[in-house]
Design a protein around this motif. Sequence first.
Motif, PDB file in Angstrom:
ATOM      1  N   ALA A 174       0.838  -1.203   0.000  1.00  0.00           N
ATOM      2  CA  ALA A 174       0.000   0.000   0.000  1.00  0.00           C
ATOM      3  C   ALA A 174       0.870   1.248   0.000  1.00  0.00           C
ATOM      4  CB  ALA A 174      -0.929   0.002   1.203  1.00  0.00           C
ATOM      5  N   SER A 175       0.542   2.171  -0.899  1.00  0.00           N
ATOM      6  CA  SER A 175       1.292   3.418  -0.987  1.00  0.00           C
ATOM      7  C   SER A 175       0.708   4.490  -0.065  1.00  0.00           C
ATOM      8  CB  SER A 175       1.307   3.923  -2.428  1.00  0.00           C
ATOM      9  OG  SER A 175      -0.018   4.119  -2.905  1.00  0.00           O
ATOM     10  N   HIS A 176      -0.539   4.296   0.353  1.00  0.00           N
ATOM     11  CA  HIS A 176      -1.182   5.242   1.269  1.00  0.00           C
ATOM     12  C   HIS A 176      -2.169   4.462   2.133  1.00  0.00           C
ATOM     13  CE1 HIS A 176      -3.012   9.017   2.655  1.00  0.00           C
ATOM     14  NE2 HIS A 176      -4.171   8.405   2.508  1.00  0.00           N
ATOM     15  N   VAL A 177      -2.073   4.652   3.431  1.00  0.00           N
ATOM     16  CA  VAL A 177      -3.024   4.052   4.366  1.00  0.00           C
ATOM     17  C   VAL A 177      -3.378   5.111   5.399  1.00  0.00           C
ATOM     18  CG1 VAL A 177      -3.424   2.244   6.084  1.00  0.00           C
ATOM     19  CG2 VAL A 177      -2.026   1.741   4.078  1.00  0.00           C
ATOM     20  N   ASP A 178      -4.664   5.339   5.571  1.00  0.00           N
ATOM     21  CA  ASP A 178      -5.142   6.286   6.572  1.00  0.00           C
ATOM     22  C   ASP A 178      -6.196   5.571   7.405  1.00  0.00           C
ATOM     23  OD1 ASP A 178      -5.735   8.565   8.037  1.00  0.00           O
ATOM     24  OD2 ASP A 178      -7.031   9.412   6.494  1.00  0.00           O
ATOM     25  N   ILE A 179      -5.866   5.290   8.665  1.00  0.00           N
ATOM     26  CA  ILE A 179      -6.764   4.572   9.565  1.00  0.00           C
ATOM     27  C   ILE A 179      -7.365   5.568  10.551  1.00  0.00           C
ATOM     28  CG2 ILE A 179      -7.002   2.715  11.268  1.00  0.00           C
ATOM     29  CD1 ILE A 179      -5.959   1.487   8.782  1.00  0.00           C
ATOM     30  N   SER A 180      -8.693   5.572  10.643  1.00  0.00           N
ATOM     31  CA  SER A 180      -9.395   6.430  11.603  1.00  0.00           C
ATOM     32  C   SER A 180     -10.073   5.550  12.650  1.00  0.00           C
ATOM     33  CB  SER A 180     -10.466   7.256  10.893  1.00  0.00           C
ATOM     34  OG  SER A 180      -9.892   8.068   9.907  1.00  0.00           O
ATOM     35  N   ASP A 181      -9.883   5.923  13.915  1.00  0.00           N
ATOM     36  CA  ASP A 181     -10.559   5.236  15.018  1.00  0.00           C
ATOM     37  C   ASP A 181     -11.887   5.949  15.235  1.00  0.00           C
ATOM     38  OD1 ASP A 181     -11.503   4.184  17.395  1.00  0.00           O
ATOM     39  OD2 ASP A 181      -9.581   4.320  18.432  1.00  0.00           O
ATOM     40  N   LEU A 182     -12.992   5.296  14.865  1.00  0.00           N
ATOM     41  CA  LEU A 182     -14.331   5.884  14.968  1.00  0.00           C
ATOM     42  C   LEU A 182     -15.077   5.423  16.211  1.00  0.00           C
ATOM     43  CD1 LEU A 182     -15.462   5.361  11.267  1.00  0.00           C
ATOM     44  CD2 LEU A 182     -14.327   7.344  12.258  1.00  0.00           C
ATOM     45  N   SER A 183     -14.373   4.790  17.112  1.00  0.00           N
ATOM     46  CA  SER A 183     -15.022   4.130  18.234  1.00  0.00           C
ATOM     47  C   SER A 183     -15.382   5.054  19.382  1.00  0.00           C
ATOM     48  CB  SER A 183     -14.118   3.027  18.767  1.00  0.00           C
ATOM     49  OG  SER A 183     -12.905   3.586  19.251  1.00  0.00           O
TER      50      SER A 183
ATOM     51  N   GLY B 131     -11.277   2.024  20.873  1.00  0.00           N
ATOM     52  CA  GLY B 131     -10.261   1.373  20.062  1.00  0.00           C
ATOM     53  C   GLY B 131     -10.748   0.122  19.367  1.00  0.00           C
ATOM     54  N   GLN B 132     -12.029   0.055  19.054  1.00  0.00           N
ATOM     55  CA  GLN B 132     -12.591  -1.168  18.481  1.00  0.00           C
ATOM     56  C   GLN B 132     -13.351  -0.954  17.178  1.00  0.00           C
ATOM     57  OE1 GLN B 132     -12.495  -4.680  19.881  1.00  0.00           O
ATOM     58  NE2 GLN B 132     -10.657  -3.487  20.185  1.00  0.00           N
ATOM     59  N   MET B 133     -13.356   0.269  16.623  1.00  0.00           N
ATOM     60  CA  MET B 133     -14.082   0.543  15.380  1.00  0.00           C
ATOM     61  C   MET B 133     -13.173   1.389  14.490  1.00  0.00           C
ATOM     62  SD  MET B 133     -17.665   2.590  14.793  1.00  0.00           S
ATOM     63  CE  MET B 133     -18.585   1.503  15.863  1.00  0.00           C
ATOM     64  N   PHE B 134     -12.800   0.818  13.351  1.00  0.00           N
ATOM     65  CA  PHE B 134     -11.865   1.498  12.479  1.00  0.00           C
ATOM     66  C   PHE B 134     -12.414   1.641  11.068  1.00  0.00           C
ATOM     67  CE2 PHE B 134      -9.292  -0.704  15.669  1.00  0.00           C
ATOM     68  CZ  PHE B 134      -8.520   0.337  16.159  1.00  0.00           C
TER      69      PHE B 134
END
Length: 101
Positions: free
Chosen positions: A33-42, A46-49
């Motif tokens: 992957a050249s770009h990864v953006d992970i958002s924690d929406l929980s 820390g259990q919903m991404f």
Amino acid sequence: MAANTDAAAEQTQASTGITPATLSRTLEQKLSASHVDISDLSGGCGQMFEAIIVSPQFASKTTLARHRLVNGVLKEEIAAIHAWTPKCFTPEEWERKKGGG
């Protein structure tokens, strides 16, 4: 209240070892992957991404096939969290999306 949710998130992440950073590293390594953006929406647990993932491995794949590829790579991690929403793009698609076209 925030202190409680922050502490809960830290405890969950410590017990599972799953953080936005670990998810990003795995996707970068296994999918090139050249770009990864992970958002924690929980809201702090820390259990919903939600993730934006850009990889050349998505070329010529349907949305379902892309999600299956990502879910296969993160099988163990997904089993340990509550919710996972990937948004998958090829590098060309991502460039068009960023450019507004």
